[in-house]
Design a protein around this motif. Structure first.
Motif, PDB file in Angstrom:
ATOM      1  N   THR A 155       0.763  -1.207  -0.043  1.00 22.15           N
ATOM      2  CA  THR A 155      -0.022   0.010  -0.034  1.00 22.15           C
ATOM      3  C   THR A 155       0.836   1.243   0.010  1.00 22.15           C
ATOM      4  OG1 THR A 155      -0.167  -0.098   2.458  1.00 22.15           O
ATOM      5  CG2 THR A 155      -1.879  -1.108   1.218  1.00 22.15           C
ATOM      6  N   CYS A 156       2.062   1.194  -0.204  1.00 22.88           N
ATOM      7  CA  CYS A 156       2.980   2.579   0.086  1.00 22.88           C
ATOM      8  C   CYS A 156       3.027   3.450  -1.115  1.00 22.88           C
ATOM      9  CB  CYS A 156       4.415   1.970   0.326  1.00 22.88           C
ATOM     10  SG  CYS A 156       5.202   1.077  -1.192  1.00 22.88           S
ATOM     11  N   LEU A 157       2.435   2.914  -2.163  1.00 28.13           N
ATOM     12  CA  LEU A 157       2.255   3.894  -3.398  1.00 28.13           C
ATOM     13  C   LEU A 157       1.216   4.833  -3.034  1.00 28.13           C
ATOM     14  CD1 LEU A 157       3.688   1.821  -6.217  1.00 28.13           C
ATOM     15  CD2 LEU A 157       4.770   3.492  -5.060  1.00 28.13           C
ATOM     16  N   SER A 158       0.205   4.422  -2.318  1.00 29.87           N
ATOM     17  CA  SER A 158      -0.993   5.068  -2.006  1.00 29.87           C
ATOM     18  C   SER A 158      -1.077   6.213  -0.943  1.00 29.87           C
ATOM     19  CB  SER A 158      -2.339   4.025  -1.966  1.00 29.87           C
ATOM     20  OG  SER A 158      -2.057   3.400  -0.649  1.00 29.87           O
ATOM     21  N   GLN A 159       0.122   6.044  -0.300  1.00 32.18           N
ATOM     22  CA  GLN A 159       0.128   6.911   0.911  1.00 32.18           C
ATOM     23  C   GLN A 159       0.973   8.191   0.667  1.00 32.18           C
ATOM     24  OE1 GLN A 159      -1.146   6.100   3.774  1.00 32.18           O
ATOM     25  NE2 GLN A 159      -1.626   4.316   2.888  1.00 32.18           N
ATOM     26  N   PRO A 160       0.281   9.317   0.917  1.00 31.82           N
ATOM     27  CA  PRO A 160       1.164  10.667   0.777  1.00 31.82           C
ATOM     28  C   PRO A 160       2.221  10.744   1.293  1.00 31.82           C
ATOM     29  CG  PRO A 160      -1.224  10.961   1.728  1.00 31.82           C
ATOM     30  CD  PRO A 160      -0.841   9.477   1.472  1.00 31.82           C
ATOM     31  N   CYS A 161       3.173  10.956   0.793  1.00 31.90           N
ATOM     32  CA  CYS A 161       4.567  11.466   1.044  1.00 31.90           C
ATOM     33  C   CYS A 161       5.596  11.838   0.262  1.00 31.90           C
ATOM     34  CB  CYS A 161       5.191   9.782   1.786  1.00 31.90           C
ATOM     35  SG  CYS A 161       5.585   8.543   0.730  1.00 31.90           S
ATOM     36  N   ASP A 162       6.755  12.238   0.747  1.00 29.38           N
ATOM     37  CA  ASP A 162       7.650  12.815  -0.216  1.00 29.38           C
ATOM     38  C   ASP A 162       8.833  12.023  -0.440  1.00 29.38           C
ATOM     39  OD1 ASP A 162       6.568  15.761  -0.039  1.00 29.38           O
ATOM     40  OD2 ASP A 162       6.976  15.496   2.025  1.00 29.38           O
ATOM     41  N   ALA A 163       8.933  11.033   0.161  1.00 31.14           N
ATOM     42  CA  ALA A 163       9.880   9.871  -0.122  1.00 31.14           C
ATOM     43  C   ALA A 163       9.617   8.471   0.489  1.00 31.14           C
ATOM     44  CB  ALA A 163      11.353  10.208   0.587  1.00 31.14           C
ATOM     45  N   ILE A 164       9.986   7.473  -0.272  1.00 31.15           N
ATOM     46  CA  ILE A 164       9.920   6.095   0.417  1.00 31.15           C
ATOM     47  C   ILE A 164      11.334   5.531   0.539  1.00 31.15           C
ATOM     48  CG2 ILE A 164       9.083   3.860  -0.301  1.00 31.15           C
ATOM     49  CD1 ILE A 164       6.864   5.154  -1.719  1.00 31.15           C
ATOM     50  N   PHE A 165      11.557   5.230   1.807  1.00 31.15           N
ATOM     51  CA  PHE A 165      12.826   4.530   2.136  1.00 31.15           C
ATOM     52  C   PHE A 165      12.465   3.089   2.376  1.00 31.15           C
ATOM     53  CE2 PHE A 165      14.464   8.562   2.584  1.00 31.15           C
ATOM     54  CZ  PHE A 165      15.527   8.609   2.809  1.00 31.15           C
ATOM     55  N   ILE A 166      13.070   2.024   1.376  1.00 29.22           N
ATOM     56  CA  ILE A 166      12.731   0.871   1.305  1.00 29.22           C
ATOM     57  C   ILE A 166      13.916  -0.138   1.035  1.00 29.22           C
ATOM     58  CG2 ILE A 166      12.385   1.010  -1.307  1.00 29.22           C
ATOM     59  CD1 ILE A 166      10.016  -1.015  -1.091  1.00 29.22           C
ATOM     60  N   SER A 167      13.668  -1.600   1.464  1.00 27.35           N
ATOM     61  CA  SER A 167      15.073  -2.174   1.283  1.00 27.35           C
ATOM     62  C   SER A 167      15.296  -2.570   0.042  1.00 27.35           C
ATOM     63  CB  SER A 167      14.451  -3.816   2.059  1.00 27.35           C
ATOM     64  OG  SER A 167      13.623  -4.359   1.433  1.00 27.35           O
ATOM     65  N   LYS A 168      16.570  -2.747  -0.442  1.00 30.01           N
ATOM     66  CA  LYS A 168      16.844  -3.117  -1.815  1.00 30.01           C
ATOM     67  C   LYS A 168      16.199  -4.254  -2.194  1.00 30.01           C
ATOM     68  CE  LYS A 168      21.081  -3.807  -4.442  1.00 30.01           C
ATOM     69  NZ  LYS A 168      22.541  -4.072  -4.514  1.00 30.01           N
ATOM     70  N   ASP A 169      15.856  -5.134  -1.475  1.00 23.90           N
ATOM     71  CA  ASP A 169      15.028  -6.267  -1.893  1.00 23.90           C
ATOM     72  C   ASP A 169      13.731  -6.350  -2.411  1.00 23.90           C
ATOM     73  OD1 ASP A 169      17.235  -7.996  -1.228  1.00 23.90           O
ATOM     74  OD2 ASP A 169      16.604  -8.585   0.724  1.00 23.90           O
ATOM     75  N   LEU A 170      13.019  -5.059  -1.692  1.00 21.74           N
ATOM     76  CA  LEU A 170      11.752  -4.860  -2.137  1.00 21.74           C
ATOM     77  C   LEU A 170      11.503  -3.775  -3.189  1.00 21.74           C
ATOM     78  CD1 LEU A 170      10.057  -4.936   1.251  1.00 21.74           C
ATOM     79  CD2 LEU A 170       9.892  -6.778  -0.512  1.00 21.74           C
ATOM     80  N   TYR A 171      12.552  -3.160  -3.486  1.00 28.40           N
ATOM     81  CA  TYR A 171      12.769  -1.938  -4.374  1.00 28.40           C
ATOM     82  C   TYR A 171      12.026  -2.411  -5.650  1.00 28.40           C
ATOM     83  CZ  TYR A 171      14.682   1.566  -7.210  1.00 28.40           C
ATOM     84  OH  TYR A 171      14.825   2.740  -8.294  1.00 28.40           O
ATOM     85  N   SER A 172      12.439  -3.505  -6.035  1.00 29.23           N
ATOM     86  CA  SER A 172      12.045  -3.803  -7.541  1.00 29.23           C
ATOM     87  C   SER A 172      10.467  -3.828  -7.663  1.00 29.23           C
ATOM     88  CB  SER A 172      12.462  -5.084  -8.111  1.00 29.23           C
ATOM     89  OG  SER A 172      12.066  -6.203  -7.199  1.00 29.23           O
ATOM     90  N   ARG A 173       9.791  -4.032  -6.753  1.00 29.34           N
ATOM     91  CA  ARG A 173       8.354  -3.996  -6.486  1.00 29.34           C
ATOM     92  C   ARG A 173       7.657  -2.856  -6.670  1.00 29.34           C
ATOM     93  NH1 ARG A 173       6.326  -8.087  -2.121  1.00 29.34           N
ATOM     94  NH2 ARG A 173       4.311  -7.238  -2.703  1.00 29.34           N
ATOM     95  N   ILE A 174       8.225  -1.647  -6.475  1.00 26.39           N
ATOM     96  CA  ILE A 174       7.597  -0.375  -6.707  1.00 26.39           C
ATOM     97  C   ILE A 174       8.688   0.697  -7.809  1.00 26.39           C
ATOM     98  CG2 ILE A 174       6.670  -0.519  -4.358  1.00 26.39           C
ATOM     99  CD1 ILE A 174       8.666   1.725  -3.483  1.00 26.39           C
ATOM    100  N   GLU A 175       9.691   0.089  -7.914  1.00 26.97           N
ATOM    101  CA  GLU A 175      10.590   0.893  -9.193  1.00 26.97           C
ATOM    102  C   GLU A 175       9.751   1.292 -10.210  1.00 26.97           C
ATOM    103  OE1 GLU A 175      14.834   0.291 -11.167  1.00 26.97           O
ATOM    104  OE2 GLU A 175      13.753  -1.578 -10.475  1.00 26.97           O
ATOM    105  N   GLY A 176       9.820   2.612 -10.560  1.00 25.86           N
ATOM    106  CA  GLY A 176       9.342   3.079 -11.736  1.00 25.86           C
ATOM    107  C   GLY A 176       7.622   3.317 -11.450  1.00 25.86           C
ATOM    108  N   ARG A 177       7.070   3.216 -10.448  1.00 21.63           N
ATOM    109  CA  ARG A 177       5.772   3.306 -10.278  1.00 21.63           C
ATOM    110  C   ARG A 177       5.369   4.348  -9.297  1.00 21.63           C
ATOM    111  NH1 ARG A 177       2.477  -1.498  -8.642  1.00 21.63           N
ATOM    112  NH2 ARG A 177       3.756  -1.343  -7.049  1.00 21.63           N
ATOM    113  N   ALA A 178       6.348   4.760  -8.557  1.00 19.68           N
ATOM    114  CA  ALA A 178       6.477   5.934  -7.538  1.00 19.68           C
ATOM    115  C   ALA A 178       6.545   7.028  -7.961  1.00 19.68           C
ATOM    116  CB  ALA A 178       7.292   5.625  -6.237  1.00 19.68           C
TER     117      ALA A 178
END
Length: 97
Positions: free
Chosen positions: A44-67
């Motif tokens: 759900t992180c992409l639907s939360q209003p924020c200025d930056a997302i800090f995420i583990s390198k392992d999960l990065y590919s799950r949101i890369e290019g969509r944020a």
């Protein structure tokens, strides 16, 4: 500028994201920077209003290019130097805009 909002993200939003949040808050306090830091989950992180997302390198590919905000992949949440460097790089980058 309003207070910056940083979302720390892990798989379920209650484990390693909490640890990362505490590490980022330490860095912010040491550098006298005010920001809201909150935890989220990768689903759900992409639907939360924020200025930056800090995420583990392992999960990065799950949101890369969509944020629509800056995404900061962290390789080792335990490495305070990495967390501090990437946090300060983010803040230095927004101060140049």
């Amino acid at each position: 500028m309003d207070k910056i909002k940083i979302q720390t993200v892990c798989g379920f939003g209650c484990g390693s994201s909490l640890f990362l949040r505490m590490k980022i808050e330490e860095v912010l306090k040491e550098n006298n920077i005010k920001a809201d830091v909150f935890c989220g989950d990768v689903g759900t992180c992409l639907s939360q209003p924020c200025d930056a997302i800090f995420i583990s390198k392992d999960l990065y590919s799950r949101i890369e290019g969509r944020a629509k905000v800056t995404v900061v992949p962290i390789e080792n949440f335990m490495d305070k130097n990495e967390v501090a460097t990437k946090t300060m790089d983010f803040f230095n980058g927004i101060n140049k805009e």
